[in-house]
Design an enzyme around this catalytic site. Structure first.
Site, PDB file in Angstrom:
ATOM      1  N   GLY A  31       0.806  -1.217   0.000  1.00  0.00           N
ATOM      2  CA  GLY A  31       0.000   0.000   0.000  1.00  0.00           C
ATOM      3  C   GLY A  31       0.839   1.267   0.000  1.00  0.00           C
ATOM      4  O   GLY A  31       2.027   1.248  -0.304  1.00  0.00           O
ATOM      5  N   HIS A  37       4.439   1.869  -8.018  1.00  0.00           N
ATOM      6  CA  HIS A  37       3.330   0.899  -8.039  1.00  0.00           C
ATOM      7  C   HIS A  37       2.464   1.133  -9.274  1.00  0.00           C
ATOM      8  O   HIS A  37       1.951   0.189  -9.871  1.00  0.00           O
ATOM      9  CB  HIS A  37       2.457   1.051  -6.784  1.00  0.00           C
ATOM     10  N   GLY A 147       8.871  -4.807  -8.752  1.00  0.00           N
ATOM     11  CA  GLY A 147       9.752  -3.736  -9.205  1.00  0.00           C
ATOM     12  C   GLY A 147      11.223  -4.109  -9.089  1.00  0.00           C
ATOM     13  O   GLY A 147      11.618  -4.837  -8.172  1.00  0.00           O
ATOM     14  N   ASP A 150      13.488  -3.435  -5.700  1.00  0.00           N
ATOM     15  CA  ASP A 150      13.769  -4.499  -4.732  1.00  0.00           C
ATOM     16  C   ASP A 150      14.346  -5.685  -5.499  1.00  0.00           C
ATOM     17  O   ASP A 150      13.715  -6.737  -5.611  1.00  0.00           O
ATOM     18  CB  ASP A 150      12.484  -4.882  -4.003  1.00  0.00           C
ATOM     19  N   VAL A 176      10.977   3.268 -10.971  1.00  0.00           N
ATOM     20  CA  VAL A 176      10.525   4.620 -11.337  1.00  0.00           C
ATOM     21  C   VAL A 176      11.226   5.594 -10.392  1.00  0.00           C
ATOM     22  O   VAL A 176      11.324   5.352  -9.186  1.00  0.00           O
ATOM     23  CB  VAL A 176       8.988   4.745 -11.219  1.00  0.00           C
TER      24      VAL A 176
HETATM   25  O1  PAF Z   1       7.650  -5.178  -2.166  1.00  0.00           O
HETATM   26  C1  PAF Z   1       6.715  -5.164  -1.329  1.00  0.00           C
HETATM   27  O2  PAF Z   1       5.928  -4.231  -1.235  1.00  0.00           O
HETATM   28  C2  PAF Z   1       6.553  -6.354  -0.396  1.00  0.00           C
HETATM   29  O3  PAF Z   1       7.793  -6.885  -0.026  1.00  0.00           O
HETATM   30  C3  PAF Z   1       5.632  -7.455  -0.973  1.00  0.00           C
HETATM   31  C4  PAF Z   1       6.228  -8.080  -2.218  1.00  0.00           C
HETATM   32  C5  PAF Z   1       4.281  -6.884  -1.277  1.00  0.00           C
HETATM   33  C6  PAF Z   1       5.454  -8.574   0.057  1.00  0.00           C
HETATM   34  O4  PAF Z   1       4.887  -8.092   1.227  1.00  0.00           O
END
Ligand code: PAF
Length: 283
Positions: A31, A37, A147, A150, A176
């Protein structure tokens, strides 16, 4: 846009969509959505008939001294962004639903989780792979979007999917960035105006590393030293690590070999905020 909190209902809906011939894409998130995102959702929208956004701040991937409690949350804003990206379903479970009392099954990817983020955040990847495995079981996607920011998470999840024969295609989406190169992150909101300005040095240092590789430098020690020198010139920043790893194994390397792909990855604390970033290079 349908909002679902119960795993069984979400799974039934996804199975129903797939039975009627629809291709399902999932974008797992915690979120507090930003343009990074947005890019994941955008790709998912292009490649699938149905897009599921999951929003769950996963306690299992935060260490005891980390920011689980204060992690930014804003469901109203997230709903608006999701609607703008034409999301079909938001799966938004509670912690108790995902981790009921006596929950005791975890998924761990070994070796590649021991270094970089794994070294500085023990247990982090076990929490990530466990929740992502659960989210895959619940949402039954054909495609899942993660993304590049990470990068280690992306490679760990890709490995889990391969090792456990999970029928999901993992799609990588490029990082981004803000106008000055800072990678978009929900945690950027913690930065003071000065820290926010200083944080731009992280990407600048990585770009210098990339330039060195492109100019033919093969010694990782020299590249890493240069990156560290650039970052340590800024007094608000403390480095956790700067490493160069083989992109596919996530093992550290001393010398870059031609024709192979590598990830230059770093983590640093800007004031009290821990940020990560990386670039991919090929020698
Ligand atoms: O990258 C993230 O936001 C989190 O590590 C994920 C992949 C949603 C798992 O909680």
């Amino acid at each position: 846009m349908i909002e679902i909190v119960e795993p069984e209902i979400m799974r039934d809906k996804s199975i129903m969509e797939k039975k009627s011939g629809k291709r399902v894409g999932v974008v797992p998130t915690m979120g507090y959505l930003h343009e990074g995102h947005g890019a994941l959702l955008h790709e998912a929208r292009k490649e699938n008939d149905i897009v599921i956004l999951t929003i769950f701040v996963n306690p299992a991937q935060f260490g005891p001294d980390e920011d689980f409690q204060r992690y930014p949350r804003d469901m109203e804003r997230d709903r608006k962004i999701a609607a703008g990206e034409r999301v079909d379903y938001i799966f938004y479970p509670s912690v108790d639903t995902m981790y009921p009392e006596n929950f005791s099954t975890y998924v761990s990817v070994e070796n590649m989780t021991d270094l970089l983020e794994g070294e500085y955040r023990p247990g982090h990847f076990r929490g990530v792979t466990t929740v992502v495995m659960k989210l895959f079981q619940i949402t039954q996607p054909d495609n899942a979007y993660f993304g590049q920011k990470d990068a280690q998470q992306l490679m760990v999840i890709t490995k889990m999917v391969r090792d456990l024969c999970i029928p999901v295609t993992i799609r990588r989406v490029e990082t981004v960035r803000e106008h000055d190169g800072l990678a978009m992150s929900s945690r950027n909101v913690y930065l003071s105006p000065k820290e926010r300005k200083d944080a731009a040095v992280l990407f600048k240092s990585l770009q210098t590393g990339k330039d060195l590789v492109q100019d033919g430098e093969t010694s990782t020690e020299i590249i890493i030293r240069r990156i560290i020198d650039i970052i340590t010139a800024i007094d608000t920043i403390r480095i956790d690590y700067v490493e160069i790893v083989d992109l596919h194994t996530f093992k550290k390397v001393n010398r870059l070999e031609s024709g192979r792909e590598y990830c230059i990855a770093l983590a640093a604390r800007v004031g009290k905020t821990r940020l990560i970033d990386n670039v991919f290079v090929s020698s």
